[in-house]
Design a protein around this motif. Structure first.
Motif, PDB file in Angstrom:
ATOM      1  N   GLY A  26       3.669  -9.304  15.190  1.00  0.00           N
ATOM      2  CA  GLY A  26       3.470  -7.862  15.271  1.00  0.00           C
ATOM      3  C   GLY A  26       2.043  -7.499  15.649  1.00  0.00           C
ATOM      4  N   ALA A  27       1.073  -8.227  15.083  1.00  0.00           N
ATOM      5  CA  ALA A  27      -0.327  -7.963  15.411  1.00  0.00           C
ATOM      6  C   ALA A  27      -0.579  -8.182  16.894  1.00  0.00           C
ATOM      7  CB  ALA A  27      -1.241  -8.849  14.570  1.00  0.00           C
ATOM      8  N   LEU A  28      -0.065  -9.290  17.428  1.00  0.00           N
ATOM      9  CA  LEU A  28      -0.264  -9.576  18.849  1.00  0.00           C
ATOM     10  C   LEU A  28       0.497  -8.599  19.739  1.00  0.00           C
ATOM     11  CD1 LEU A  28      -0.149 -13.478  18.736  1.00  0.00           C
ATOM     12  CD2 LEU A  28      -2.161 -11.984  18.883  1.00  0.00           C
ATOM     13  N   LEU A  47       5.647   9.315  14.000  1.00  0.00           N
ATOM     14  CA  LEU A  47       6.440   8.139  13.655  1.00  0.00           C
ATOM     15  C   LEU A  47       6.623   7.956  12.148  1.00  0.00           C
ATOM     16  CD1 LEU A  47       4.901   5.685  16.278  1.00  0.00           C
ATOM     17  CD2 LEU A  47       7.163   6.766  16.359  1.00  0.00           C
ATOM     18  N   GLY A  48       5.671   8.425  11.356  1.00  0.00           N
ATOM     19  CA  GLY A  48       5.761   8.301   9.903  1.00  0.00           C
ATOM     20  C   GLY A  48       5.586   6.881   9.396  1.00  0.00           C
ATOM     21  N   MET A  84       0.813  -1.197   0.000  1.00  0.00           N
ATOM     22  CA  MET A  84       0.000   0.000   0.000  1.00  0.00           C
ATOM     23  C   MET A  84       0.852   1.255   0.000  1.00  0.00           C
ATOM     24  SD  MET A  84      -3.313   0.314   2.399  1.00  0.00           S
ATOM     25  CE  MET A  84      -3.612  -1.300   3.025  1.00  0.00           C
ATOM     26  N   VAL A  85       1.913   1.249   0.790  1.00  0.00           N
ATOM     27  CA  VAL A  85       2.709   2.452   0.937  1.00  0.00           C
ATOM     28  C   VAL A  85       4.164   2.135   0.673  1.00  0.00           C
ATOM     29  CG1 VAL A  85       3.141   2.217   3.401  1.00  0.00           C
ATOM     30  CG2 VAL A  85       3.062   4.456   2.407  1.00  0.00           C
ATOM     31  N   SER A  86       4.870   3.070   0.136  1.00  0.00           N
ATOM     32  CA  SER A  86       6.296   2.876  -0.060  1.00  0.00           C
ATOM     33  C   SER A  86       7.024   4.095   0.468  1.00  0.00           C
ATOM     34  CB  SER A  86       6.615   2.679  -1.542  1.00  0.00           C
ATOM     35  OG  SER A  86       6.193   3.810  -2.255  1.00  0.00           O
ATOM     36  N   GLY A  87       8.205   3.847   1.040  1.00  0.00           N
ATOM     37  CA  GLY A  87       9.036   4.941   1.498  1.00  0.00           C
ATOM     38  C   GLY A  87       8.710   5.478   2.867  1.00  0.00           C
ATOM     39  N   THR A  88       7.793   4.864   3.612  1.00  0.00           N
ATOM     40  CA  THR A  88       7.520   5.350   4.957  1.00  0.00           C
ATOM     41  C   THR A  88       8.436   4.647   5.939  1.00  0.00           C
ATOM     42  OG1 THR A  88       5.798   3.709   5.304  1.00  0.00           O
ATOM     43  CG2 THR A  88       5.099   5.846   4.478  1.00  0.00           C
ATOM     44  N   ALA A  89       8.552   5.225   7.115  1.00  0.00           N
ATOM     45  CA  ALA A  89       9.355   4.617   8.172  1.00  0.00           C
ATOM     46  C   ALA A  89       8.648   3.362   8.664  1.00  0.00           C
ATOM     47  CB  ALA A  89       9.527   5.614   9.310  1.00  0.00           C
ATOM     48  N   ARG A  90       9.382   2.568   9.422  1.00  0.00           N
ATOM     49  CA  ARG A  90       8.789   1.360   9.995  1.00  0.00           C
ATOM     50  C   ARG A  90       9.379   1.142  11.368  1.00  0.00           C
ATOM     51  NH1 ARG A  90       8.792  -3.422   7.204  1.00  0.00           N
ATOM     52  NH2 ARG A  90       9.156  -4.572   9.103  1.00  0.00           N
ATOM     53  N   PRO A  91       8.669   0.434  12.247  1.00  0.00           N
ATOM     54  CA  PRO A  91       9.225   0.164  13.567  1.00  0.00           C
ATOM     55  C   PRO A  91      10.448  -0.740  13.453  1.00  0.00           C
ATOM     56  CG  PRO A  91       7.139  -0.986  13.278  1.00  0.00           C
ATOM     57  CD  PRO A  91       7.333  -0.112  12.073  1.00  0.00           C
ATOM     58  N   ALA A  92      11.472  -0.422  14.231  1.00  0.00           N
ATOM     59  CA  ALA A  92      12.720  -1.187  14.162  1.00  0.00           C
ATOM     60  C   ALA A  92      12.612  -2.538  14.846  1.00  0.00           C
ATOM     61  CB  ALA A  92      13.853  -0.379  14.789  1.00  0.00           C
ATOM     62  N   SER A  93      11.692  -2.667  15.805  1.00  0.00           N
ATOM     63  CA  SER A  93      11.583  -3.920  16.554  1.00  0.00           C
ATOM     64  C   SER A  93      10.173  -4.080  17.092  1.00  0.00           C
ATOM     65  CB  SER A  93      12.577  -3.910  17.721  1.00  0.00           C
ATOM     66  OG  SER A  93      12.214  -2.894  18.649  1.00  0.00           O
ATOM     67  N   LEU A  94       9.902  -5.283  17.597  1.00  0.00           N
ATOM     68  CA  LEU A  94       8.604  -5.535  18.220  1.00  0.00           C
ATOM     69  C   LEU A  94       8.432  -4.685  19.471  1.00  0.00           C
ATOM     70  CD1 LEU A  94       8.368  -9.418  17.818  1.00  0.00           C
ATOM     71  CD2 LEU A  94       6.912  -7.717  16.730  1.00  0.00           C
ATOM     72  N   SER A  95       9.501  -4.470  20.225  1.00  0.00           N
ATOM     73  CA  SER A  95       9.369  -3.659  21.437  1.00  0.00           C
ATOM     74  C   SER A  95       9.035  -2.207  21.077  1.00  0.00           C
ATOM     75  CB  SER A  95      10.629  -3.737  22.297  1.00  0.00           C
ATOM     76  OG  SER A  95      11.722  -3.164  21.641  1.00  0.00           O
TER      77      SER A  95
END
Length: 194
Positions: free
Chosen positions: A80-82, A41-42, A1-12
């Motif tokens: 990640g969902a959980l 967070l982006g 859906m999206v490209s170039g956005t940030a993402r979480p580095a870890s589950l924590s």
């Protein structure tokens, strides 16, 4: 859906982001979710946020909880969902249970009852402000801004003025909106050269 956005580095990081989001959102997490996930967070664009929120609102359960599940799944799958769900519900559940155990004593005081009514007004204002902030994302919506606003006004009128049950509004106006979007998208696909 999206490209170039940030993402979480870890589950924590995912857990604590949704935990922070949930703990800020007394009376309505939607405004906080938009600010955290899109602006701070982006992790999502405004358009992606609106699309995911639309799906989350149609699914059973609280829309921001559904949103947390979808975002967690997007970045880390089932884990990640959980994790996002746990961040959304773990500490707030303890707070709610604690407040529920003392709520009778608290609500006896007029000051506390007035404060809760005031928080309800603030929550309504936050939801309206979030809607206005997300309004520009309707430019890229297949329906276009005019049809989207017309359907929103019709939904408001049906629920607030005519007191139509929500299920009929979702089925009726939601069906009309999906049909219009499908028609517009299929027409646009037919216009593209092969």
């Amino acid at each position: 859906m999206v490209s170039g956005t940030a993402r979480p580095a870890s589950l924590s990081m995912l857990f604590w982001a949704f935990n922070r989001l949930a703990l800020q959102g007394f009376g309505g997490v939607l405004a906080v979710a938009q600010r955290e996930l899109v602006e701070r967070l982006g992790w999502l664009s405004r358009e992606d946020f609106v699309e995911m929120l639309s799906i989350a609102q149609v699914l059973p359960g609280p829309n921001v909880v559904n949103l947390s599940l979808m975002i967690g799944d997007r970045f880390f799958g089932l884990r990640g969902a959980l994790t996002a769900l746990a961040g959304m519900l773990l500490f707030p559940s303890f707070i709610v249970l604690g407040l529920a155990s003392i709520s009778d004593a608290l609500l006896q005081h007029q000051t506390m009852a007035g404060a809760l009514r005031g928080m309800g007004a603030v929550a309504a204002g936050l939801i309206i402000a979030t809607g206005l902030k997300l309004l520009p994302s309707l430019k890229r919506n297949p329906l276009g801004r005019a049809w989207a606003l017309l359907l929103a006004l019709a939904a408001f009128g049906a629920i607030a003025l005519a007191r139509t049950p929500l299920v009929w509004v979702v089925l009726g106006l939601g069906g009309i909106g999906m049909g219009l979007a499908w028609r517009r998208l299929s027409r646009d696909d037919g216009d593209e050269p092969a």
